[in-house]
Design an enzyme around this catalytic site. Sequence first.
Site, short mmCIF file in Angstrom:
data_model
loop_
_atom_site.label_atom_id
_atom_site.label_comp_id
_atom_site.label_asym_id
_atom_site.label_seq_id
_atom_site.Cartn_x
_atom_site.Cartn_y
_atom_site.Cartn_z
N ASP A 195 0.83 -1.22 0.00
CA ASP A 195 0.00 0.00 0.00
C ASP A 195 0.87 1.27 0.00
O ASP A 195 1.73 1.44 0.85
CB ASP A 195 -0.85 -0.06 1.29
N ASN A 234 -16.63 2.26 8.34
CA ASN A 234 -15.69 2.35 9.47
C ASN A 234 -16.39 1.92 10.77
O ASN A 234 -16.79 2.73 11.61
CB ASN A 234 -15.12 3.76 9.59
N HIS A 368 -4.33 4.38 6.56
CA HIS A 368 -3.17 3.93 5.79
C HIS A 368 -1.85 4.24 6.50
O HIS A 368 -1.73 5.26 7.17
CB HIS A 368 -3.17 4.58 4.41
N HIS A 390 -1.36 0.43 -5.03
CA HIS A 390 -2.33 1.36 -4.43
C HIS A 390 -1.79 2.77 -4.41
O HIS A 390 -1.49 3.31 -3.34
CB HIS A 390 -2.68 0.99 -2.98
#
Lengths: 555, 555
Positions: A195, A234, A368, A390
């Site tokens: 990522d 979430n 992230h 990503h």
Amino acid sequence: MKKDRDRIKVIPLGGLDEIGKNLSAIEYKNEIVVIDCGLKFPEDEMLGIDVVIPDVSYLIKNKDKVKGIFLTHGHEDHIGALPYVLRELNIPVYGTKLTLGIVENRLKETGLLSSANLQRVNPKDIIKLDNLAIEFIRTSHSIADSAAIAVHTPLGIILHTGDFKIDYTPIDEQVGDLARFAELGKKGVVLMLADSTNVERPGYTMSERTVGETFESIFAKAQGRIIVATFATNVHRIEQIVRASIKFGRKVAVSGRSMENIVTVASELGYLDYEEGTLIGIDDIKKYPNEMITIITTGSQGEPMSALSRMASSDHKKVSIVEGDMVIISATPIPGNEKPVSKVINQLSKLGANVIYEALADVHVSGHACQEELKLMHTLVKPKFFMPVHGEYRMLKQHTDLAVRLGMPRENIIIAENGDVIEITKDSIKKSGSVIAGQVFVDGLGVGDVGNIVLRDRRHLSQDGIVTVVVTISREGGKVVAGPDIISRGFVYVRESEDLMEEARVIVRDSLRECEENSITEWATIKSKIKEVLRLFLYEKTKRKPMILPIIMEV
Amino acid sequence: MKKDRDRIKVIPLGGLDEIGKNLSAIEYKNEIVVIDCGLKFPEDEMLGIDVVIPDVSYLIKNKDKVKGIFLTHGHEDHIGALPYVLRELNIPVYGTKLTLGIVENRLKETGLLSSANLQRVNPKDIIKLDNLAIEFIRTSHSIADSAAIAVHTPLGIILHTGDFKIDYTPIDEQVGDLARFAELGKKGVVLMLADSTNVERPGYTMSERTVGETFESIFAKAQGRIIVATFATNVHRIEQIVRASIKFGRKVAVSGRSMENIVTVASELGYLDYEEGTLIGIDDIKKYPNEMITIITTGSQGEPMSALSRMASSDHKKVSIVEGDMVIISATPIPGNEKPVSKVINQLSKLGANVIYEALADVHVSGHACQEELKLMHTLVKPKFFMPVHGEYRMLKQHTDLAVRLGMPRENIIIAENGDVIEITKDSIKKSGSVIAGQVFVDGLGVGDVGNIVLRDRRHLSQDGIVTVVVTISREGGKVVAGPDIISRGFVYVRESEDLMEEARVIVRDSLRECEENSITEWATIKSKIKEVLRLFLYEKTKRKPMILPIIMEV
């Protein structure tokens, strides 16, 4: 034959040089493993497009090899293309409990649930194929139940991190399985795909728990209703809102279809824990005083039809914003959404709400990994080769530089493009070819029927509108028997431009006469003459270039 | 009569609850003073619009009273509407040297320079009218020669800060005149209007000089060409790029029309100081080795036609990006421009350039005061009343809260809207009425000829395109003699949708037959029938709603 055994192909079909539509294929001999199957939201210039999905022609062509789709988590950019791809490829879909719960919901909406083959897995589970084995490893992210995926191959392990962050104090107390990453690193990871979303941010991403602390301090002071907008998926964030509400004696109502869906799914699957009576229907909020109400809602990205946007424009059927309402936007605008979010904040503020957003308090953390977390992952996994995924190109490049700073030889890193075939042996990585990859536009029911020509026309129409010229001519003799009529849309305000349009009509009429006099009867020629004279005239008068559509009827 | 003497009107005609088109009128008895005359760039939904200017009907109606336009600085959002407004109101324009230099350029382009009455002032200058006196006070901002404006009235001073920041170490060593703000505060400021752009940011804005330090450290390491994109009007930034270039033995070339214009104006007026031979033509860059070249360019906002965007898409006539080029984007994306800027960074990186942007190094500072600087201004000026300006509602509200935290009574603060008439006496402030205010759309040569209907049509066209239905009927009998023909643009890819369009034609034909059979001859009725059947059919088949335009011709 030997050659075939000795190499593995990694074929990203989405997620490179873009945010979204993540999909990677890993191919070894007669087996293809697909990791994620996401959609992308359209760019500004993709007018009228609803969503964009990856072109999976390669998988369809090789459908006998494709053994399954393995999902890292339940976000749209990782699962959103399933309803389209599963129509073409009926293969098993593997995912953790919440991930599949969300997928089920989506497939139900599209009528595909009964035919789908969904295989629930737990972190640490390993799915064995002929030559490959696929392992799910727990990670932390802005959705519960996220996983990295390790593909065990005869050439070593290929590790795909999925979206991840490092959270030592996650809400569900299930810390990402760092020990397993270290173990795999020791066993030998030949390639890591990781990522790159936050690679430009130094330091660490804060723990989800810090948001809960902010909520508590805000809730402690709030005297009216509290309305919190966040991403529906979430679940941990939602749980923290519910916890803070319980602590301060508030009932919780939910508004917005996707939020209602997720709360239902998450509650059923045991991801949301609250006493009976905590959740109330949105119709029941009037039964309690304002200071006893929390509303959790969609619309944190300023989406025009979302519940929060409707509240902001006084258009919500059940919730009218009043002076003293506290609205928390617990999200950060995704690039491109800054202005719609700002508009909603302005509207809510004007209605008297006290709006709290990221610029004013720590009401959101990213899902992230920032630079230090990425460094930890690289250090634990110690891959031989590395392929950043990503992210837009700029991020893939920054991630490359980060890996080089950690000591990886630059030649061991490959920045691939969607459709590249990356061939890996025990000691080499290279691009060996490419397959069809690209974006398929979904507009309404149409999948792929809107292409670049249609989009170019929409852009043209959007800028200066359209001027249609209709003329009827006689089959015999080609004489004008009706028209030319000129009708415009989106060009000028017609009532104030009657003179302009009349002049335009005269110019077209003269041009048609000229054609008649010169015995020009070819329709294509007449049309292009009309286009040309009208284009020049309108540009000179207005400096605009509407689309000009000449239509000839014959009687 | 007494009543008239005792109050002053402040009428904002732009800049409130928006970023841009700043224009405020201050009216006392027979005199109106206008501060700034800016434009705004269109919002996303204002399709095809070039710029937006304020509606100045009120000024035109009172043109005998309007004594002049007083400019705080030379940015588009403060001067950009002059070419339109001066056409309607030929009044003097006052501004500092660089501000008027930029205005002259703009008026020259629009053919208005010869008729304009431009009055150059210096900081500390006071322009005396009958009852009012207008004073220019030096400030710091992201353009040289910026000023606050104090309007001395019999009721006290009205201070408009303009856009400002506090910079103790500005490039031109001309620190903002803080002492004068303190002095005016002591004399008695009845109302302050102050910049709210950065009110959501805590702390201080860094000095412009820090950017120069970053440049030096980047230039010291660069081995190829350096290309720096920044705002053309940021003369101090340009000066720092030139200085760093000289220090490291580089020649400087300029690319982009507005950058070339500003460099010319700024050089002529003495705002850019460099030895002969430092600047070279863009055609001459090939005469020097790469490590001796700096190119200053437009395009820091990713504007599609700008010089940097053209370099990024390999479309620039004079500059081709090569491996080893260093590109510095010395700006921050204005909200809404994040994606185009990102696209340019991605493209440049792919071409092999090393791109440095705000996320990676301190290559930009803002021109607007953050919270601590705003507090300083409030504390020095100590206004009796306060009206936050230059900002969306959320910012105006935050600025109000900041003033309250500094001790100002909330009832002494007014958040006004464009068009409000704010009436001030020595000891009161209130909204006493309103005048026409709004946005005038400029599209090509048209000023105000595109209104909401046209924009609504453009939005509709942009989403699903247009389907035109043409039919020719006989004047006698109302029989269909040609058509119906169906032509679409921006709806579906025609070749792949022949069946759909043929089905649509049949449905329209049947509907026309029905009209015939039922002797319906009213065109409006026929058209609305066509619209209705087609709309339903196309929505059912595609879930799209193109604009449907039925046209009937009669022969």
